[in-house]
Design an enzyme around this catalytic site. Structure first.
Site, PDB file in Angstrom:
ATOM      1  N   LYS A   1     -15.251   3.896   5.683  1.00 13.77           N
ATOM      2  CA  LYS A   1     -13.908   3.735   6.282  1.00 13.77           C
ATOM      3  C   LYS A   1     -13.828   4.637   7.580  1.00 13.77           C
ATOM      4  O   LYS A   1     -14.361   5.863   7.279  1.00 13.77           O
ATOM      5  CB  LYS A   1     -12.722   3.875   5.551  1.00 13.77           C
TER       6      LYS A   1
ATOM      7  N   GLU B   1     -13.647   5.011  -0.361  1.00 11.61           N
ATOM      8  CA  GLU B   1     -14.463   4.111   0.329  1.00 11.61           C
ATOM      9  C   GLU B   1     -15.262   4.843   1.789  1.00 11.61           C
ATOM     10  O   GLU B   1     -14.531   5.160   2.166  1.00 11.61           O
ATOM     11  CB  GLU B   1     -13.496   3.038   1.030  1.00 11.61           C
TER      12      GLU B   1
ATOM     13  N   GLU C   1       0.786  -1.289   0.048  1.00  9.84           N
ATOM     14  CA  GLU C   1       0.081   0.089  -0.189  1.00  9.84           C
ATOM     15  C   GLU C   1       0.975   1.131   0.018  1.00  9.84           C
ATOM     16  O   GLU C   1       1.673   1.211   0.872  1.00  9.84           O
ATOM     17  CB  GLU C   1      -0.996   0.215   1.178  1.00  9.84           C
TER      18      GLU C   1
END
Length: 504
Positions: free
Chosen positions: A320, A317, A263
């Site tokens: 989150k 998203e 990531e």
């Protein structure tokens, strides 16, 4: 006997070269912690349209695995922390999971990695002791199925696993994780699996903006930070973070373990205090990251060494938790329109988002190539030299036209040579204001600086006259071969070895 030895040697050399010439990969993280995302089939189409060949998902969702079937896209799938207990307790649980969740879809769905747990040292409940037993059971299940050489098993970490990361040569793992790390690193070394790490220069800047410059975090710095212990020069935070892991591994005598970045990215929106979370910065970071990776630059401690990287993430998203930035790391909105544009091939300039969230900093915004970037005549010799060295090195500018006997060598002055390099970097990186900063030594002009046969690049991508000289070819990964040169060289050597094989 001698003929057999030559055959073995030549074959081994060929395999080694194929490994060397297989460069770094750029992938994307496909998280689904949202309630408004497109179906997996539509997400896969989006990924394919962007020429993305590697994807990380965080579970083994059947609908997602089916969507990736027969695409050739390489998947990294995950076993979440909540499943570590059953996987660590009984081999049968890992066997059943593989039988039901993987084997029915493999190899139509291409799977190369399984991550067992994620950032467990950061988890609120202490699950780190379960990771290696769970990894061992998953590996054993793969071995029973004959897949242990095709699918690697590992687990992901945050940089919080380190107790020190600066300078990079002082990188060291936190001693409180020793009981977890020792068997883990032994497993990775024995199974030849990579150390997976999530690195975020954004947080390094956000948490310590007094010590970390924004340009350094964005791959835009024209100056260098020297590691006092090694003398290695760093022009960006990403490389420094990766090398701190390399040095931490070396400190424990695990020198052969490769690193994969599972990531990294930059948010496009944040809370009022998160001033660096903007579309411009996100585009700059990810564009420079992709070019840095696919050019196989490596890091100062490991020049030319391939490091696969997954950009976080595909979509924003909305479920989150945390600060506003947590919900705005995506390259795309759920309706599949881009937050900003990124070219995953690493070629050509990138236009800013057509959705109208922000506009390009190319002067008048008309994108017709009416602006160029040149070196300031007021800059000091050191500033110009630093900027020129960076552009021709880490900036991946082809500086061959400013070499002796080439079209842009004369006038043989630092200002002239720096101007050519600055402009090429500026045009290749979207012709934005920040791409012409060079620590204040770059200035924009609407007067075309081209002269005689020395043609300066424009925003449309028209390139100056080039030559066969590779100006920055001193060693792979530093100021080394450009990507085409590197692969051309590899191809020549491989053809030579193949010719020798045919003679054996």
């Amino acid at each position: 006997m001698a003929r057999g030895f030559r055959l073995i040697f030549a074959t081994s050399l060929l395999l080694m070269l194929l490994g060397i010439c297989n460069g770094s990969k750029i992938g994307i993280c496909y998280g689904r912690n949202a309630d408004d995302l497109p179906t997996p089939d539509k997400a896969v189409e989006l990924i394919k349209n962007q020429n993305i060949n590697s994807v990380r998902i965080y579970d083994s969702n059947i609908q997602v695995l089916k969507a990736f079937a027969n695409t050739g896209i390489d998947l990294m799938i995950g076993i979440p922390n909540s499943d570590l207990l059953p996987f660590s307790q009984f081999q049968s649980n890992a066997d059943t999971w593989l039988k039901n969740n993987i084997l029915p879809y493999y190899p139509a769905t291409k799977i190369s990695y399984i991550t067992v747990g994620a950032e467990v040292t950061e988890a609120p409940n202490n699950v780190s002791a379960m990771v290696v037993p769970a990894m061992t059971n998953v590996y054993t299940a793969l071995r029973k199925a004959g897949l242990h050489r095709k699918i690697k098993v590992s687990t992901t970490h945050s940089l919080g696993v380190l107790s020190r990361s600066y300078p990079p040569s002082a990188g060291a793992f936190n001693s409180k994780h020793a009981g977890f790390l020792k068997p883990l690193l032994e497993f990775l070394a024995e199974k030849q699996s990579p150390f997976l790490v999530n690195t975020y220069p954004y947080y390094a800047y956000q948490d310590s903006s007094n010590n970390v410059s924004l340009d350094y975090a964005l791959f835009e710095s024209s100056s260098e930070i020297i590691d006092p212990n090694t003398g290695l020069l760093y022009t960006n935070m990403f490389d420094a973070q990766i090398d701190s892991i390399y040095f931490a591994l070396t400190g424990l005598n695990f020198k052969t373990i490769k690193i994969t970045v599972t990531e990294t990215g930059w948010p496009s929106k944040g809370s009022p205090k998160e001033t660096a979370a903007t579309p411009e910065n996100a585009q700059t970071y990810n564009t420079n990251l992709i070019r840095h990776v696919i050019n196989n630059t490596g890091t100062p401690a490991k020049p030319g060494e391939a490091v696969d990287v997954y950009v976080f993430s595909l979509f924003n998203e909305n479920r989150k938790p945390g600060l506003e930035s947590e919900r705005n790391w995506g390259l795309y909105y759920p309706d599949q329109t881009s937050v900003y544009n990124v070219d995953f091939t690493g070629r050509g300039s990138v236009d800013v988002n057509t959705g109208g969230n922000f506009t390009s900093g190319n002067g008048n915004g008309n994108g017709n190539g009416s602006f160029w970037c040149v070196a300031s005549s007021n800059a000091s010799e050191k500033e110009l030299r630093d900027g020129l060295d960076w552009a021709c090195g880490s900036g991946n500018v082809d500086c061959s036209p400013i070499q002796p006997s080439q079209p842009c060598f004369q006038p043989d002055s630092l200002v002239s040579h720096a101007s050519y390099a600055f402009n090429t970097y500026y045009q290749q990186n979207g012709a934005t204001d920040i791409a012409c900063s060079f620590g204040g030594t770059g200035v924009k002009t609407n007067k075309n600086p081209s002269y005689d046969s020395c043609l300066y690049m424009t925003a449309g991508g028209k390139k100056a006259a080039t030559s066969n000289v590779t100006a920055n070819a001193t060693s792979w990964g530093q100021k080394g071969y450009s990507v085409p040169s590197r692969y051309y060289y590899c191809l020549l050597v491989i053809l030579f070895v193949l010719t020798k094989l045919s003679d054996v």
